[in-house]
Enzyme design. Structure first.
Site, PDB file in Angstrom:
ATOM      1  N   VAL A 189       0.923  -1.133  -0.088  1.00 52.73           N
ATOM      2  CA  VAL A 189       0.105   0.140  -0.008  1.00 52.73           C
ATOM      3  C   VAL A 189       0.915   1.133   0.020  1.00 52.73           C
ATOM      4  O   VAL A 189       2.007   1.121   0.696  1.00 52.73           O
ATOM      5  CB  VAL A 189      -1.145  -0.076   1.189  1.00 52.73           C
ATOM      6  CG1 VAL A 189      -1.693   1.257   1.148  1.00 52.73           C
ATOM      7  CG2 VAL A 189      -1.835  -1.171   1.367  1.00 52.73           C
ATOM      8  N   CYS A 190       0.528   2.146  -0.754  1.00 61.03           N
ATOM      9  CA  CYS A 190       1.110   3.482  -0.864  1.00 61.03           C
ATOM     10  C   CYS A 190       2.720   3.234  -1.176  1.00 61.03           C
ATOM     11  O   CYS A 190       3.084   2.639  -2.157  1.00 61.03           O
ATOM     12  CB  CYS A 190       1.135   4.110   0.715  1.00 61.03           C
ATOM     13  SG  CYS A 190       1.387   6.028   0.641  1.00 61.03           S
ATOM     14  N   ASN A 191       3.767   3.879  -0.524  1.00 60.61           N
ATOM     15  CA  ASN A 191       5.025   3.877  -0.655  1.00 60.61           C
ATOM     16  C   ASN A 191       5.798   2.547   0.087  1.00 60.61           C
ATOM     17  O   ASN A 191       6.833   2.369  -0.041  1.00 60.61           O
ATOM     18  CB  ASN A 191       5.808   4.949  -0.304  1.00 60.61           C
ATOM     19  CG  ASN A 191       5.827   5.396   1.130  1.00 60.61           C
ATOM     20  OD1 ASN A 191       4.688   4.929   1.763  1.00 60.61           O
ATOM     21  ND2 ASN A 191       6.697   6.247   1.375  1.00 60.61           N
ATOM     22  N   THR A 244       1.966   2.961  -7.155  1.00 53.85           N
ATOM     23  CA  THR A 244       2.124   3.528  -5.691  1.00 53.85           C
ATOM     24  C   THR A 244       1.551   4.905  -5.539  1.00 53.85           C
ATOM     25  O   THR A 244       0.888   5.441  -6.253  1.00 53.85           O
ATOM     26  CB  THR A 244       3.839   3.720  -5.402  1.00 53.85           C
ATOM     27  OG1 THR A 244       4.148   4.349  -4.087  1.00 53.85           O
ATOM     28  CG2 THR A 244       4.384   4.965  -6.134  1.00 53.85           C
ATOM     29  N   GLY A 265      -2.316   2.525  -4.959  1.00 54.26           N
ATOM     30  CA  GLY A 265      -2.268   3.767  -4.560  1.00 54.26           C
ATOM     31  C   GLY A 265      -1.906   4.138  -3.194  1.00 54.26           C
ATOM     32  O   GLY A 265      -1.603   3.329  -2.374  1.00 54.26           O
TER      33      GLY A 265
END
Length: 334
Positions: free
Chosen positions: A126-128, A146, A179
């Site tokens: 998830v995310c970075n 990302t 993202g």
């Protein structure tokens, strides 16, 4: 949803309405979800998916290098349930993001992810958290995504990946990337849809009162603002003065405009020149016009799209060294 109907089933059993044939069939054990924790982990990156998986009745547990309290990016303290040494195997391993500067290169963390990935059916970032997962080498050659402002940095740091901005959830089969932030909820719902069916996933989303759009209508990484090399230029921009609140911001995929308060000892002309140099150094901008309070630039982003950017500075009325800094973006032909 399993968790919501559990108490109803128990009640029916107590009053004698439980189906005898069904009672003989042992229910399948709940799927196990292991969530990696580390200091500075982003709260919504792991709690959003945790809520989805918990609502579906999965067994969700947290794992960290030790059982010492974890301090999240928002200051929340959490005690992990398991350590790398004693965590049970999971069906899905979740790698959240947040302050990943230390953890994304941590040898013990990367080794645990690789070991658990070999046993798990799925692994999701998830995310970075994509940076951490990418550093294991498990994503090599795959299509990933990302958080919006990390699309270009991930491309630069991991050229072996195909990093896309037009998908909120990217499914490679075993490996899923999402993202940023709330997109982890979308990733978790996507996983539920794979395991339990699309209708069940929509029911979970309805129960959570979440506007799930699996077809991907909401794609913030495609907004024009993310063509700006903000992350790469951030240190030089921060050195120009003190950035304040946004006065206005908005746009779409083709245009963007933002106005932000700014305090600096530099004059307007010096600010415009320094800001232009910061962006130029980060994104290879070419000056089109320059003036005492504004400048226009042309550049090509990492997607090969050409843009026109206009930077301007306006002194706030009766406010010495207080400015309004404006950035305008528009797509341009090559």
């Amino acid at each position: 949803m399993k968790i919501r109907f559990h108490s109803i089933a128990l009640g029916l059993a107590c009053v004698g309405f439980f189906n005898v044939a069904a009672a003989k069939a042992a229910p399948a054990p709940p799927r196990k979800i292991a969530i990696l924790l580390f200091n500075n982990v982003e709260i919504i990156d792991y709690t959003g998916p945790y809520e989805v998986f918990g609502a579906e009745g999965y067994e969700v547990f947290t794992v960290a290098e030790s059982k010492s309290p974890i301090t999240t990016a928002g200051g929340m303290q959490v005690i992990p349930k398991y350590t790398f040494a004693d965590a049970p195997p999971a069906d899905l391993v979740l790698v959240p993001g947040g302050g990943v500067k230390a953890v994304k290169n941590d040898k013990a963390t990367l080794e645990w992810i690789k070991q658990e990935s070999a046993k798990a059916e799925h692994v999701m970032s998830v995310c970075n958290g994509a940076f951490t997962l990418a550093n294991t080498g498990l994503l090599n050659g795959l299509t990933v995504t990302t958080t919006a402002h990390n699309i270009d940095p991930l491309r630069l740091e991991h050229p072996e990946l195909r990093v896309v901005r037009d998908q909120r959830v990217v499914d490679n089969g075993k490996f899923i990337t999402t993202g940023g932030l709330s997109a982890g909820i979308d990733g978790a719902l996507h996983y539920v849809s794979l395991m339990e069916g699309n209708a069940e996933a929509h029911e979970v989303a309805r129960f959570l009162e979440y506007d799930w759009q699996p077809s991907g209508q909401y794609l913030p990484a495609t907004y024009a603002i993310y063509a700006l090399p903000e992350r790469q230029a951030s240190r030089k921009l921060a050195a120009l003065g003190d950035w304040g609140s946004f006065v206005s911001t908005g746009g779409d995929r083709d245009h963007w405009s933002s106005v932000r308060r700014f305090s600096s000892q530099l004059g307007p002309a010096e600010l415009i020149e320094a800001a232009g140099k910061a962006y130029d150094a980060a994104g290879n901008w070419n000056a089109v016009t320059t003036g005492p309070s504004s400048s226009t630039w042309r550049f090509v982003d990492l997607d090969g799209q050409a843009w026109i950017a206009t930077l301007s500075v306006e002194t706030e009325a009766n406010q010495r060294n207080q400015y309004l800094f404006k950035v305008e973006l528009a797509r341009a032909s090559r």
